[in-house]
Design a protein around this motif. Structure first.
Motif, PDB file in Angstrom:
ATOM      1  N   GLN A 108      39.984  43.603  18.426  1.00  0.00           N
ATOM      2  CA  GLN A 108      40.267  42.689  19.171  1.00  0.00           C
ATOM      3  C   GLN A 108      39.797  42.857  20.584  1.00  0.00           C
ATOM      4  OE1 GLN A 108      44.722  42.667  18.919  1.00  0.00           O
ATOM      5  NE2 GLN A 108      44.762  41.249  17.132  1.00  0.00           N
ATOM      6  N   ARG A 109      38.589  43.332  20.641  1.00  0.00           N
ATOM      7  CA  ARG A 109      38.104  43.566  22.039  1.00  0.00           C
ATOM      8  C   ARG A 109      37.655  42.418  22.822  1.00  0.00           C
ATOM      9  NH1 ARG A 109      32.033  46.014  20.557  1.00  0.00           N
ATOM     10  NH2 ARG A 109      31.088  44.483  19.086  1.00  0.00           N
ATOM     11  N   VAL A 120      41.856  38.275  27.750  1.00  0.00           N
ATOM     12  CA  VAL A 120      43.324  38.333  28.242  1.00  0.00           C
ATOM     13  C   VAL A 120      43.279  39.138  29.578  1.00  0.00           C
ATOM     14  CG1 VAL A 120      45.735  39.387  27.913  1.00  0.00           C
ATOM     15  CG2 VAL A 120      44.525  38.147  26.060  1.00  0.00           C
ATOM     16  N   PHE A 121      42.428  39.946  29.635  1.00  0.00           N
ATOM     17  CA  PHE A 121      42.509  40.966  31.073  1.00  0.00           C
ATOM     18  C   PHE A 121      41.693  40.227  32.062  1.00  0.00           C
ATOM     19  CE2 PHE A 121      40.316  44.080  33.539  1.00  0.00           C
ATOM     20  CZ  PHE A 121      41.599  44.799  34.119  1.00  0.00           C
ATOM     21  N   PHE A 122      40.611  39.367  31.564  1.00  0.00           N
ATOM     22  CA  PHE A 122      40.044  38.623  32.495  1.00  0.00           C
ATOM     23  C   PHE A 122      40.833  37.499  32.912  1.00  0.00           C
ATOM     24  CE2 PHE A 122      37.198  34.755  33.628  1.00  0.00           C
ATOM     25  CZ  PHE A 122      36.383  35.429  34.611  1.00  0.00           C
ATOM     26  N   ILE A 123      41.523  36.601  32.331  1.00  0.00           N
ATOM     27  CA  ILE A 123      42.517  35.679  32.804  1.00  0.00           C
ATOM     28  C   ILE A 123      43.790  36.324  33.744  1.00  0.00           C
ATOM     29  CG2 ILE A 123      44.405  34.141  31.962  1.00  0.00           C
ATOM     30  CD1 ILE A 123      42.450  33.569  29.654  1.00  0.00           C
ATOM     31  N   SER A 124      43.962  37.522  33.326  1.00  0.00           N
ATOM     32  CA  SER A 124      44.941  38.391  34.103  1.00  0.00           C
ATOM     33  C   SER A 124      44.666  38.378  35.575  1.00  0.00           C
ATOM     34  CB  SER A 124      45.470  39.604  33.643  1.00  0.00           C
ATOM     35  OG  SER A 124      45.808  39.464  32.076  1.00  0.00           O
ATOM     36  N   VAL A 125      43.350  39.112  35.510  1.00  0.00           N
ATOM     37  CA  VAL A 125      42.905  39.098  36.974  1.00  0.00           C
ATOM     38  C   VAL A 125      42.820  37.961  37.717  1.00  0.00           C
ATOM     39  CG1 VAL A 125      40.765  40.233  38.097  1.00  0.00           C
ATOM     40  CG2 VAL A 125      41.621  41.267  36.152  1.00  0.00           C
ATOM     41  N   MET A 151      37.357  42.803  43.739  1.00  0.00           N
ATOM     42  CA  MET A 151      36.083  42.870  43.638  1.00  0.00           C
ATOM     43  C   MET A 151      35.861  43.921  42.710  1.00  0.00           C
ATOM     44  SD  MET A 151      34.828  42.420  47.877  1.00  0.00           S
ATOM     45  CE  MET A 151      36.231  43.297  48.447  1.00  0.00           C
ATOM     46  N   LEU A 152      36.417  45.064  42.945  1.00  0.00           N
ATOM     47  CA  LEU A 152      36.210  46.430  42.334  1.00  0.00           C
ATOM     48  C   LEU A 152      36.511  46.231  40.746  1.00  0.00           C
ATOM     49  CD1 LEU A 152      38.109  49.213  44.548  1.00  0.00           C
ATOM     50  CD2 LEU A 152      35.581  48.703  44.157  1.00  0.00           C
ATOM     51  N   VAL A 153      37.579  45.436  40.385  1.00  0.00           N
ATOM     52  CA  VAL A 153      37.756  44.979  38.983  1.00  0.00           C
ATOM     53  C   VAL A 153      37.000  44.083  38.334  1.00  0.00           C
ATOM     54  CG1 VAL A 153      39.719  44.251  37.317  1.00  0.00           C
ATOM     55  CG2 VAL A 153      40.200  45.884  39.392  1.00  0.00           C
ATOM     56  N   GLY A 154      36.910  43.199  39.302  1.00  0.00           N
ATOM     57  CA  GLY A 154      35.555  42.116  38.923  1.00  0.00           C
ATOM     58  C   GLY A 154      34.432  42.655  38.459  1.00  0.00           C
ATOM     59  N   VAL A 155      33.711  43.490  39.084  1.00  0.00           N
ATOM     60  CA  VAL A 155      32.423  44.114  38.863  1.00  0.00           C
ATOM     61  C   VAL A 155      32.495  44.738  37.501  1.00  0.00           C
ATOM     62  CG1 VAL A 155      30.761  45.707  39.341  1.00  0.00           C
ATOM     63  CG2 VAL A 155      31.702  44.170  41.079  1.00  0.00           C
ATOM     64  N   GLY A 174      30.484  43.644  33.980  1.00  0.00           N
ATOM     65  CA  GLY A 174      29.721  44.550  33.426  1.00  0.00           C
ATOM     66  C   GLY A 174      30.008  44.836  31.808  1.00  0.00           C
ATOM     67  N   TYR A 175      31.488  44.799  31.854  1.00  0.00           N
ATOM     68  CA  TYR A 175      31.972  44.962  30.357  1.00  0.00           C
ATOM     69  C   TYR A 175      31.703  43.807  29.351  1.00  0.00           C
ATOM     70  CZ  TYR A 175      34.798  46.122  26.455  1.00  0.00           C
ATOM     71  OH  TYR A 175      35.565  46.311  25.131  1.00  0.00           O
ATOM     72  N   ILE A 176      31.892  42.612  29.991  1.00  0.00           N
ATOM     73  CA  ILE A 176      31.546  41.457  29.082  1.00  0.00           C
ATOM     74  C   ILE A 176      30.240  41.064  29.013  1.00  0.00           C
ATOM     75  CG2 ILE A 176      31.382  38.771  29.653  1.00  0.00           C
ATOM     76  CD1 ILE A 176      33.997  38.917  31.141  1.00  0.00           C
ATOM     77  N   LEU A 177      29.164  41.636  29.932  1.00  0.00           N
ATOM     78  CA  LEU A 177      27.777  41.281  29.486  1.00  0.00           C
ATOM     79  C   LEU A 177      27.336  42.584  28.627  1.00  0.00           C
ATOM     80  CD1 LEU A 177      26.330  41.184  33.067  1.00  0.00           C
ATOM     81  CD2 LEU A 177      26.381  39.426  31.441  1.00  0.00           C
TER      82      LEU A 177
END
Length: 344
Positions: A17-18, A24-29, A85-89, A93-96
């Motif tokens: 379920q990655r 979910v994590f992206f929307i949460s941020v 900023m930190l979490v967004g980067v 990177g993980y999505i890419l």
């Protein structure tokens, strides 16, 4: 913010379920950043709206940084701006990396013959044999106007990976036996227009028996498909015809005839090679007659105006070569002719 990491940690345990976890994590941020921005900055910006906060969150997470908005309060800067900023980067990177892995995985599966074919009106070729012979068949298919843009799918159980030369020619691959329903389904067989069953050059003694199983399966599932089978033993031609194959090409029989004909009339092989190749010279064509041609004489005149030579009629399984001009054109008759290009 720790609350979101707890949720992320629970989701991460399920590796399959990655993508869901990432979403979910992206929307949460985004929710955290937008809500925090509105909470700390709204007093300083009374006209600030939710869509502005969401826009700032996206711009910050993707490191674009337009600078149209930025937190000006200390809490907004350190409790919202810096974590975003930190979490967004990291998330970006993980999505890419997930996208790159997905593209690479899909490409590998496609070359390994593990993906579903979504083409329609395509030509299926059962058995790979050799790269040279397969490339020649694909080249002949591509050179004819009627099949120039037709997709080609190869089914083979011994081929490990589709060669780059074939992939570049818009050829797909399904790994497995063409006698299995699952592999035919993977090759989208029910939407195919033609099915070519090649002889097994590595096991000629058992080739016809194995191909008979493929022919019976193909004709049972879709009798209307145009099926051409390469037969090794001339004695098995009738067997394939009874199985429902539309055409049976026996290489051994043709070889015997060609050798004797070349002996009697040197150059026959060269002429036949040109007339059966789409890559150069003139070709044989068997096409539907024009509606206005009611007899062979009118048919001959029609194609003579196009600089094509009419040899006769194909009626059912029989050839009527150079009939009388008064010979009527019956329903279902085909025209046998020689021309530079396939008549439209």
């Amino acid at each position: 913010m720790p609350y979101f990491f707890i949720i992320f940690g629970k989701f991460r345990k399920a590796a399959h379920q990655r993508w869901l976890v990432t979403l979910v994590f992206f929307i949460s941020v985004i929710c955290y950043a937008s809500t925090g921005f509105m909470y700390f900055e709204l007093d300083e910006r009374p006209d600030f709206k939710w869509h502005n906060a969401i826009w700032w969150s996206f711009v910050t997470m993707t490191t674009v940084g337009y600078g149209d908005w930025a937190p000006i309060t200390r809490n907004g800067q350190f409790l919202v701006g810096l974590p975003t900023m930190l979490v967004g980067v990291s998330v970006l990177g993980y999505i890419l990396s997930l996208l790159a892995s997905l593209i690479l995985e899909t490409k590998i599966k496609e070359l390994k013959g593990m993906t579903k074919i979504n083409q329609s009106g395509h030509i299926i070729i059962s058995r790979f044999n050799t790269l040279v012979s397969t490339l020649k068949i694909v080249e002949e298919i591509r050179m004819d106007l009627s099949t120039a843009n037709t997709h080609v799918v190869i089914i083979d159980e011994d081929l490990e990976e589709l060669p780059t030369e074939l992939h570049e020619k818009n050829v797909s691959f399904a790994k497995g036996s063409a006698s299995r329903d699952k592999i035919l389904e993977q090759a989208n067989f029910m939407q195919a227009s033609h099915f070519l069953i090649r002889a097994n050059e590595q096991d000629l003694s058992n080739s016809d028996s194995f191909n008979l199983g493929i022919a019976l399966t193909v004709e049972k599932l879709k009798p209307e498909i145009m099926t051409v089978v390469e037969c090794v033993n001339p004695e098995n031609i009738a067997m394939f015809e009874r199985a429902g194959c539309d055409s049976v090409v026996c290489i051994a029989s043709l070889n015997y005839q060609m050798i004797v004909q070349e002996l009697q009339d040197p150059g026959t092989h060269s002429v036949c090679t040109e007339l059966t190749s789409n890559t150069h010279g003139m070709q044989f064509y068997i096409v539907n007659p024009p509606p206005e041609a009611t007899n062979y004489g009118k048919l001959h005149n029609h194609y003579r105006a196009l600089n094509d030579l009419v040899l006769g009629l194909r009626r059912g399984m029989n050839n009527i070569m150079f009939p009388n001009e008064a010979e009527p054109i019956r329903h279902g008759d085909k025209v046998i002719l020689i021309g530079k290009d396939r008549p439209v």
